[in-house]
Design an enzyme around this catalytic site. Structure first.
Site, PDB file in Angstrom:
ATOM      1  N   SER A 138      46.202  31.766  49.975  1.00 42.55           N
ATOM      2  CA  SER A 138      45.441  30.696  49.322  1.00 42.55           C
ATOM      3  C   SER A 138      44.971  29.722  50.386  1.00 42.55           C
ATOM      4  CB  SER A 138      46.369  29.967  48.336  1.00 42.55           C
ATOM      5  OG  SER A 138      45.752  28.819  47.817  1.00 42.55           O
ATOM      6  N   TYR A 151      54.488  25.295  45.654  1.00 43.98           N
ATOM      7  CA  TYR A 151      53.427  26.321  45.630  1.00 43.98           C
ATOM      8  C   TYR A 151      52.839  26.475  47.029  1.00 43.98           C
ATOM      9  CZ  TYR A 151      49.072  28.787  44.603  1.00 43.98           C
ATOM     10  OH  TYR A 151      48.044  29.711  44.598  1.00 43.98           O
ATOM     11  N   LYS A 155      52.984  29.647  49.667  1.00 44.43           N
ATOM     12  CA  LYS A 155      51.768  30.314  50.155  1.00 44.43           C
ATOM     13  C   LYS A 155      51.666  30.243  51.684  1.00 44.43           C
ATOM     14  CE  LYS A 155      49.963  31.953  46.346  1.00 44.43           C
ATOM     15  NZ  LYS A 155      49.668  33.380  46.142  1.00 44.43           N
TER      16      LYS A 155
HETATM   17  N1  LIG Z   1      42.881  31.043  40.785  1.00 43.02           N
HETATM   18  C1  LIG Z   1      42.913  30.332  41.898  1.00 43.02           C
HETATM   19  O1  LIG Z   1      42.305  29.244  42.007  1.00 43.02           O
HETATM   20  C2  LIG Z   1      43.661  30.860  43.099  1.00 43.02           C
HETATM   21  C3  LIG Z   1      43.392  30.318  44.355  1.00 43.02           C
HETATM   22  C4  LIG Z   1      44.091  30.797  45.457  1.00 43.02           C
HETATM   23  C5  LIG Z   1      45.024  31.806  45.320  1.00 43.02           C
HETATM   24  N2  LIG Z   1      45.269  32.314  44.074  1.00 43.02           N
HETATM   25  C6  LIG Z   1      46.285  33.358  43.987  1.00 43.02           C
HETATM   26  O2  LIG Z   1      45.711  34.532  43.437  1.00 43.02           O
HETATM   27  C7  LIG Z   1      46.695  35.273  42.709  1.00 43.02           C
HETATM   28  C8  LIG Z   1      46.160  35.550  41.307  1.00 43.02           C
HETATM   29  O3  LIG Z   1      45.892  34.311  40.684  1.00 43.02           O
HETATM   30  P1  LIG Z   1      45.021  34.172  39.369  1.00 43.02           P
HETATM   31  O4  LIG Z   1      44.478  32.794  39.380  1.00 43.02           O
HETATM   32  O5  LIG Z   1      44.118  35.341  39.236  1.00 43.02           O
HETATM   33  O6  LIG Z   1      46.179  34.227  38.263  1.00 43.02           O
HETATM   34  P2  LIG Z   1      46.133  34.535  36.702  1.00 43.02           P
HETATM   35  O7  LIG Z   1      44.762  34.596  36.166  1.00 43.02           O
HETATM   36  O8  LIG Z   1      47.128  33.594  36.107  1.00 43.02           O
HETATM   37  O9  LIG Z   1      46.731  36.017  36.652  1.00 43.02           O
HETATM   38  C9  LIG Z   1      47.979  36.274  37.191  1.00 43.02           C
HETATM   39  C10 LIG Z   1      48.294  37.750  37.046  1.00 43.02           C
HETATM   40  O10 LIG Z   1      49.576  37.991  37.635  1.00 43.02           O
HETATM   41  C11 LIG Z   1      50.478  38.428  36.625  1.00 43.02           C
HETATM   42  N3  LIG Z   1      51.788  37.852  36.925  1.00 43.02           N
HETATM   43  C12 LIG Z   1      52.136  36.555  36.955  1.00 43.02           C
HETATM   44  N4  LIG Z   1      53.450  36.437  37.221  1.00 43.02           N
HETATM   45  C13 LIG Z   1      53.919  37.701  37.355  1.00 43.02           C
HETATM   46  C14 LIG Z   1      55.203  38.257  37.601  1.00 43.02           C
HETATM   47  N5  LIG Z   1      56.281  37.478  37.746  1.00 43.02           N
HETATM   48  N6  LIG Z   1      55.333  39.600  37.673  1.00 43.02           N
HETATM   49  C15 LIG Z   1      54.252  40.400  37.496  1.00 43.02           C
HETATM   50  N7  LIG Z   1      53.027  39.950  37.255  1.00 43.02           N
HETATM   51  C16 LIG Z   1      52.874  38.610  37.178  1.00 43.02           C
HETATM   52  C17 LIG Z   1      49.878  37.965  35.291  1.00 43.02           C
HETATM   53  O11 LIG Z   1      50.282  38.748  34.177  1.00 43.02           O
HETATM   54  P3  LIG Z   1      51.599  38.381  33.305  1.00 43.02           P
HETATM   55  O12 LIG Z   1      51.544  36.912  33.032  1.00 43.02           O
HETATM   56  O13 LIG Z   1      51.504  39.243  32.102  1.00 43.02           O
HETATM   57  O14 LIG Z   1      52.778  38.761  34.161  1.00 43.02           O
HETATM   58  C18 LIG Z   1      48.390  38.167  35.597  1.00 43.02           C
HETATM   59  O15 LIG Z   1      48.033  39.523  35.461  1.00 43.02           O
HETATM   60  C19 LIG Z   1      47.963  34.421  42.739  1.00 43.02           C
HETATM   61  O16 LIG Z   1      48.811  34.874  43.762  1.00 43.02           O
HETATM   62  C20 LIG Z   1      47.435  33.028  43.057  1.00 43.02           C
HETATM   63  O17 LIG Z   1      48.393  32.215  43.677  1.00 43.02           O
HETATM   64  C21 LIG Z   1      44.611  31.881  42.965  1.00 43.02           C
END
Ligand SMILES: NC(=O)c1ccc[n+]([C@@H]2O[C@H](COP(=O)([O-])OP(=O)(O)OC[C@H]3O[C@@H](n4cnc5c(N)ncnc54)[C@H](OP(=O)(O)O)[C@@H]3O)[C@@H](O)[C@H]2O)c1
Length: 233
Positions: A138, A151, A155
């Site tokens: 991130s 968080y 990261k």
């Molecule tokens: N969105 C942003 O702004 C952003 C920015 C930088 C980095 N990121 C990183 O990108 C990644 C994805 O983020 P996102 O925003 O796409 O998240 P999201 O839309 O909340 O989706 C998260 C996914 O991970 C799964 N998940 C969550 N906890 C889990 C666990 N303990 N075991 C297995 N699966 C799990 C969720 O399904 P279930 O809930 O069914 O388990 C879902 O499929 C993360 O690592 C996040 O930190 C996101």
């Protein structure tokens, strides 16, 4: 190709699954909620009839479940060509006021998940002398900010994991890429009052991961840094 994506039922993970499914690859997708996982599988297999989605319910914050998942992948002869360590959760917080155990909980899902799954799969990947590992870090891996707390700490640690792995894997033909996105529209942002034009789309991240996976064996993209056009929120 076998493409393993953790946290693939929503958001960035789902967008990456969609991108690789379009080429008719086998996608191994995990998440905790099976209903969402099967919905995603049906959606992708209808959209791309030549792809195969293998869904698996896994809580990536549990070391035992992660190790079992790794074994299941290898037992089914699904040695990864691409592994995307994407599962993670965003919790705002501050070191001085977070509740006790918050760091441990956050590190379990954002760091140990990637560490243990990668370790389970590496022997088979090293024997194959090929593969590409993407770690979903991130902007919070690069820059501290108010309300970053555990968080951001988790990261930073995941980026450290990614960089160490990159050094280790050089002689084995295995590529390692740290992906550092800024704010990206996903379930993590649900309820937040944000102009969708102000933040990136999950597909933007998927496009870059896909492009980085297409280089010759002689080249690796070590870091992908993406920000909203108007900068960080
Ligand atoms: N969105 C942003 O702004 C952003 C920015 C930088 C980095 N990121 C990183 O990108 C990644 C994805 O983020 P996102 O925003 O796409 O998240 P999201 O839309 O909340 O989706 C998260 C996914 O991970 C799964 N998940 C969550 N906890 C889990 C666990 N303990 N075991 C297995 N699966 C799990 C969720 O399904 P279930 O809930 O069914 O388990 C879902 O499929 C993360 O690592 C996040 O930190 C996101």
């Amino acid at each position: 190709m076998n493409v393993i994506i953790t946290g693939a039922s929503k958001g960035i993970g789902k967008a990456i699954a969609d991108k690789f499914a379009a080429d008719g690859n086998t996608i191994v997708a995990c998440a905790r909620n099976e209903v969402d996982l099967y919905k995603m599988m049906e959606e992708l297999q209808t959209k791309y009839p030549t792809c195969l989605v293998r869904p698996r319910k896994v809580d990536m914050s549990s070391m035992a479940e992660v190790k079992e998942f790794g074994k299941w992948i290898l037992d089914h002869n699904l040695v990864p060509d691409i592994l995307v360590n994407n599962a993670g959760q965003f919790y705002p917080g501050s070191v001085h006021s977070e509740e006790e155990g918050f760091l441990e909980k956050t590190i379990e899902v954002n760091l140990y998940s990637a560490y243990h799954l990668t370790r389970a799969l590496l022997p088979a990947m090293m024997a194959a002398q090929k593969g590409h590992i993407f770690n979903m870090c991130s902007i919070a891996s690069l820059q501290a900010y108010a309300n970053g707390g555990s968080y951001s700490i988790s990261k930073f640690a995941l980026l450290g994991f990614s960089k160490n792995l990159r050094e280790e894997m050089k002689p084995y033909g295995i590529k390692v890429t740290a992906v550092c996105p800024g704010a990206t529209m996903s379930a993590s942002w649900e309820g937040a009052d944000i102009d969708p034009k102000r933040i990136m789309e999950a597909n933007d991240i998927a496009e870059m991961v896909y492009a980085a996976s297409k280089l010759s064996p002689m080249a690796v993209v070590e870091d992908i840094i993406l920000r909203p056009q108007l900068g960080d929120l």
